[in-house]
Design a protein around this motif. Structure first.
Motif, mmCIF file in Angstrom:
data_model
loop_
_atom_site.group_PDB
_atom_site.id
_atom_site.type_symbol
_atom_site.label_atom_id
_atom_site.label_comp_id
_atom_site.label_asym_id
_atom_site.label_seq_id
_atom_site.Cartn_x
_atom_site.Cartn_y
_atom_site.Cartn_z
ATOM 1 N N SER A 142 -3.937 -24.548 12.126
ATOM 2 C CA SER A 142 -3.918 -25.309 10.859
ATOM 3 C C SER A 142 -4.270 -24.394 9.690
ATOM 4 O O SER A 142 -3.869 -24.613 8.559
ATOM 5 N N ARG A 143 -5.049 -23.360 10.022
ATOM 6 C CA ARG A 143 -5.455 -22.409 8.981
ATOM 7 C C ARG A 143 -5.623 -21.026 9.599
ATOM 8 O O ARG A 143 -5.947 -20.915 10.783
ATOM 9 N N VAL A 144 -5.394 -20.022 8.788
ATOM 10 C CA VAL A 144 -5.681 -18.649 9.219
ATOM 11 C C VAL A 144 -6.464 -17.954 8.104
ATOM 12 O O VAL A 144 -6.048 -17.963 6.943
ATOM 13 N N ASP A 145 -7.637 -17.429 8.464
ATOM 14 C CA ASP A 145 -8.408 -16.612 7.520
ATOM 15 C C ASP A 145 -8.171 -15.152 7.866
ATOM 16 O O ASP A 145 -8.231 -14.773 9.052
ATOM 17 N N LEU A 146 -7.905 -14.339 6.856
ATOM 18 C CA LEU A 146 -7.820 -12.903 7.095
ATOM 19 C C LEU A 146 -8.506 -12.177 5.947
ATOM 20 O O LEU A 146 -8.619 -12.707 4.839
ATOM 21 N N TRP A 147 -9.030 -11.019 6.270
ATOM 22 C CA TRP A 147 -9.794 -10.245 5.282
ATOM 23 C C TRP A 147 -9.060 -8.956 4.980
ATOM 24 O O TRP A 147 -8.652 -8.224 5.901
ATOM 25 N N LEU A 148 -8.937 -8.682 3.685
ATOM 26 C CA LEU A 148 -8.231 -7.505 3.172
ATOM 27 C C LEU A 148 -9.244 -6.512 2.621
ATOM 28 O O LEU A 148 -10.140 -6.887 1.857
ATOM 29 N N ASP A 149 -9.112 -5.254 3.041
ATOM 30 C CA ASP A 149 -9.960 -4.167 2.523
ATOM 31 C C ASP A 149 -9.012 -3.220 1.777
ATOM 32 O O ASP A 149 -8.056 -2.722 2.380
ATOM 33 N N VAL A 150 -9.211 -3.037 0.491
ATOM 34 C CA VAL A 150 -8.337 -2.149 -0.295
ATOM 35 C C VAL A 150 -9.184 -1.104 -1.000
ATOM 36 O O VAL A 150 -10.250 -1.418 -1.550
ATOM 37 N N ARG A 151 -8.690 0.170 -0.959
ATOM 38 C CA ARG A 151 -9.441 1.265 -1.590
ATOM 39 C C ARG A 151 -8.464 2.233 -2.259
ATOM 40 O O ARG A 151 -7.358 2.461 -1.741
ATOM 41 N N HIS A 152 -8.881 2.758 -3.378
ATOM 42 C CA HIS A 152 -8.071 3.759 -4.074
ATOM 43 C C HIS A 152 -8.973 4.510 -5.048
ATOM 44 O O HIS A 152 -9.891 3.907 -5.632
ATOM 45 N N PRO A 153 -8.732 5.790 -5.267
ATOM 46 C CA PRO A 153 -9.579 6.548 -6.216
ATOM 47 C C PRO A 153 -9.541 5.986 -7.642
ATOM 48 O O PRO A 153 -10.510 6.095 -8.384
ATOM 49 N N GLU A 154 -8.387 5.393 -7.998
ATOM 50 C CA GLU A 154 -8.293 4.808 -9.354
ATOM 51 C C GLU A 154 -8.420 3.286 -9.265
ATOM 52 O O GLU A 154 -7.577 2.612 -8.654
ATOM 53 N N ASP A 155 -9.435 2.751 -9.859
ATOM 54 C CA ASP A 155 -9.725 1.311 -9.736
ATOM 55 C C ASP A 155 -8.583 0.447 -10.265
ATOM 56 O O ASP A 155 -8.302 -0.635 -9.737
ATOM 57 N N ALA A 181 0.844 -1.206 0.000
ATOM 58 C CA ALA A 181 0.000 0.000 0.000
ATOM 59 C C ALA A 181 0.875 1.250 0.000
ATOM 60 O O ALA A 181 0.643 2.197 -0.770
ATOM 61 N N ALA A 182 1.899 1.245 0.825
ATOM 62 C CA ALA A 182 2.780 2.426 0.923
ATOM 63 C C ALA A 182 3.518 2.684 -0.390
ATOM 64 O O ALA A 182 3.841 3.825 -0.725
ATOM 65 N N ALA A 183 3.699 1.638 -1.175
ATOM 66 C CA ALA A 183 4.403 1.794 -2.460
ATOM 67 C C ALA A 183 3.465 2.307 -3.552
ATOM 68 O O ALA A 183 3.905 2.593 -4.675
ATOM 69 N N ASN A 184 2.164 2.410 -3.212
ATOM 70 C CA ASN A 184 1.176 2.904 -4.212
ATOM 71 C C ASN A 184 0.413 4.068 -3.585
ATOM 72 O O ASN A 184 -0.640 3.888 -2.983
ATOM 73 N N ALA A 211 -4.233 -3.499 -9.186
ATOM 74 C CA ALA A 211 -2.788 -3.796 -9.193
ATOM 75 C C ALA A 211 -2.276 -4.063 -7.777
ATOM 76 O O ALA A 211 -1.468 -4.977 -7.555
ATOM 77 N N VAL A 212 -2.773 -3.314 -6.823
ATOM 78 C CA VAL A 212 -2.348 -3.507 -5.424
ATOM 79 C C VAL A 212 -2.764 -4.892 -4.937
ATOM 80 O O VAL A 212 -1.963 -5.627 -4.331
ATOM 81 N N VAL A 213 -3.989 -5.281 -5.235
ATOM 82 C CA VAL A 213 -4.462 -6.606 -4.787
ATOM 83 C C VAL A 213 -3.668 -7.710 -5.481
ATOM 84 O O VAL A 213 -3.309 -8.718 -4.861
ATOM 85 N N ALA A 214 -3.338 -7.495 -6.746
ATOM 86 C CA ALA A 214 -2.544 -8.506 -7.466
ATOM 87 C C ALA A 214 -1.166 -8.654 -6.832
ATOM 88 O O ALA A 214 -0.674 -9.774 -6.621
ATOM 89 N N GLU A 215 -0.559 -7.555 -6.452
ATOM 90 C CA GLU A 215 0.780 -7.607 -5.836
ATOM 91 C C GLU A 215 0.699 -8.219 -4.438
ATOM 92 O O GLU A 215 1.541 -9.044 -4.050
#
Ligand code: HGY
Ligand code: MN
Ligand code: MN
Length: 403
Positions: free
Chosen positions: A277-290, A252-255, A295-299
C-alpha cells in the motif's frame, strides 16, 4: 599487532551482526553501550574519568597542570555504526585518541592546554535518521525539539530511548559551556575511499567534507491481493518506487560528481502475496557544490511525481537532514600538514562530527589508510601498521597544538 590495533582487538566481537556481516552498533543499543563501557574502562586505566554530558557525548580530560577547562585541544570520534558496518569507522578514531595520549605521555609532553577526548553519539544517524546527531545537538545545528521527536524504525522516539538510557530529555540542546571548553578539534578517521591507496601514503589531512543530505520518499498506492488483482487494476507503489530508484541513478549520472544512493527501501506491509500500500525509501545525495545537490534533489523529486502519477500513485517527499560542504580551517590544515612532513590533503565524501564542529571551532581531520578503500561494509580495513602510524601522526599533531 600494534598498540592501536590491540585496543581495537578488545572490541572485535562487540556488536557483530551474524545476519548482515560486519557490525551493527546503533546508538543506545546494548552493543554501543558496551563500547562506551570499554572506552570508559580504557580511560580509567589511564587515570582519566569519563563524564557524559547532557547530549550524550562522553568526555575525558588530560590536564596535568589543572588548567581551566577552556580552549582545550579535543580529539575523538564515534562508536556507533551503520548496519553491517566495518570495524574501523569511528572506533579507529577513538582507539587512536587513546593511543595518542599514551604516546604523548611516553614522550614526556607537558601540555600548556588541556587535552580533551570525546565520543559523539549517533554519528551515523542509522537509528534516528539524522547523522552526527550528538554534535548537531551540542552546536545547535539541530534543535532539541526536532531531535527528541525523531523516531527509530520501530517507532521509538529519541526522547523515549534516551530517557530509558538515563538521559533527561529536557537536557538536550546547544551547550555553550561545553563549546567554550573546545579550542581546537582534531578527528582521526579511517579513510572511506581509495585516496591513500592511490597516493601510497598511510595518513592524510582532510581539506573538506562534501555537502550531503537525506530525503524520505513515501510512495502511496493501493494495497491489494497478489492473486486476485489484475495488472490493469493495480496501483502498485513498489513498481513506482523501483522505477524511481533507476531514475535516481539517471539524474545523478547526468550531474557529474553527484553521489546519489537509495540504500534503504521499505514496502508496507511487506508480504510476499501482498501488493504494497506504501513504500518508504530514503535518498542520500552528495556533491561538492551545494547548488548541484539542491538541483539534483529537485529533479529526482520531479521524476518521482511523474513516475508515481504514471502508476496511479502519489508521493510525499521530506528532507530529513542536510549539511553544506565544509572546508576545514585552512591555516590549521596547513599547520598540521607541516607537522606531518607534507602529508597529502584529501577531500572526503563521508560526513563526520568534525564537519559539524567546524562551524563553531577550528577543526581538522586526519585519515588513516584503508587498504580496501571500502567502507560501510565488513570489507572496511586498516592494517596494524597503518593504525599505529595514524596514532603516531595524531600524537605529533596534538603535541604541536598542546605545547
Ligand atoms: O554517512 C556518512 O557519510 C557518515 O559515515 N555518517
Ligand atoms: Mn564515521
Ligand atoms: Mn560512517
Amino acid at each position: 599487532m600494534s598498540e592501536t590495533s590491540d585496543l581495537l582487538a578488545a572490541i572485535a566481537d562487540t556488536g557483530r551482526d551474524a545476519t548482515r556481516g560486519g557490525y551493527s552498533r546503533p546508538v543506545f543499543s546494548t552493543a554501543e553501550r558496551d563500547l562506551v563501557s570499554w572506552y570508559t574502562a580504557e580511560l580509567a586505566a589511564r587515570g582519566l574519568e569519563a563524564e557524559t554530558d547532557r547530549n550524550g557525548i562522553v568526555w575525558a580530560w588530560w590536564n596535568p597542570a589543572g588548567l581551566p577547562l577552556e580552549g582545550a585541544v579535543v580529539t575523538g570520534s564515534h562508536l556507533d555504526s551503520v548496519p553491517g558496518g566495518g570495524a574501523f569507522d569511528g572506533p579507529l578514531g577513538v582507539a587512536s585518541a587513546l593511543r595518542s595520549l599514551d604516546l604523548l605521555r611516553q614522550r614526556g609532553v607537558v601540555p600548556s592546554r588541556p587535552l580533551g577526548l570525546a565520543v559523539f553519539p549517533e554519528e551515523e544517524g542509522s537509528r534516528f535518521g539524522v547523522a552526527c546527531l550528538g554534535s548537531r545537538l551540542l552546536t545547535g545545528a539541530i534543535t532539541a525539539e526536532k531531535a527528541l521527536a525523531l523516531t527509530d524504525p520501530e517507532g521509538n522516539t529519541f526522547a523515549d530511548v534516551a530517557a530509558r538510557s538515563g538521559f533527561d530529555p529536557r537536557g538536550f540542546g546547544r551547550d555553550e559551556e561545553t563549546l567554550a571548553r573546545i579550542g581546537t578539534f582534531v578527528e582521526l578517521h579511517v579513510e572511506q575511499g581509495r585516496g591513500l591507496i592511490d597516493l601510497d601514503a598511510p595518513v592524510a589531512v582532510a581539506s573538506s567534507v562534501i555537502g550531503h543530505g537525506r530525503w524520505r520518499f513515501s510512495v502511496h498506492g493501493q494495497g491489494n491481493h497478489a492473486g486476485t488483482t489484475l495488472l490493469e487494476d493495480r496501483r502498485d507503489p513498489l513498481l513506482a518506487a523501483s522505477r524511481l530508484v533507476v531514475a535516481v541513478r539517471e539524474v545523478a549520472a547526468a550531474n557529474p560528481g553527484t553521489r546519489a544512493t537509495v540504500g534503504r527501501l521499505h514496502p508496507v506491509p511487506g508480504g510476499t502475496n501482498v501488493i504494497a500500500s506504501r513504500v518508504d525509501l530514503w535518498l542520500d545525495v552528495r556533491h561538492p557544490e551545494d547548488v548541484v545537490t539542491v538541483a539534483v534533489v529537485a529533479e529526482i523529486t520531479r521524476r518521482a511525481q511523474e513516475i508515481a502519477a504514471g502508476e496511479g500513485c502519489s508521493v510525499e517527499v521530506r528532507e530529513e537532514s542536510f549539511g553544506a560542504t565544509v572546508d576545514f580551517d585552512p591555516a590549521l590544515a596547513r599547520r598540521i600538514t607541516g607537522v606531518l612532513d607534507g602529508a597529502p590533503n584529501l577531500s572526503t565524501g563521508a560526513g563526520h562530527d568534525a564537519g559539524i564542529l567546524a562551524a563553531v571551532v577550528p577543526t581538522a581531520m586526519l585519515f588513516t589508510r584503508n587498504p580496501t578503500g571500502v567502507s560501510h561494509s565488513p570489507e572496511e580495513a586498516c592494517t596494524d601498521e597503518d593504525a599505529e602510524l595514524g596514532s603516531t601522526a595524531l600524537a605529533d599533531v596534538l603535541a604541536d597544538l598542546l605545547v
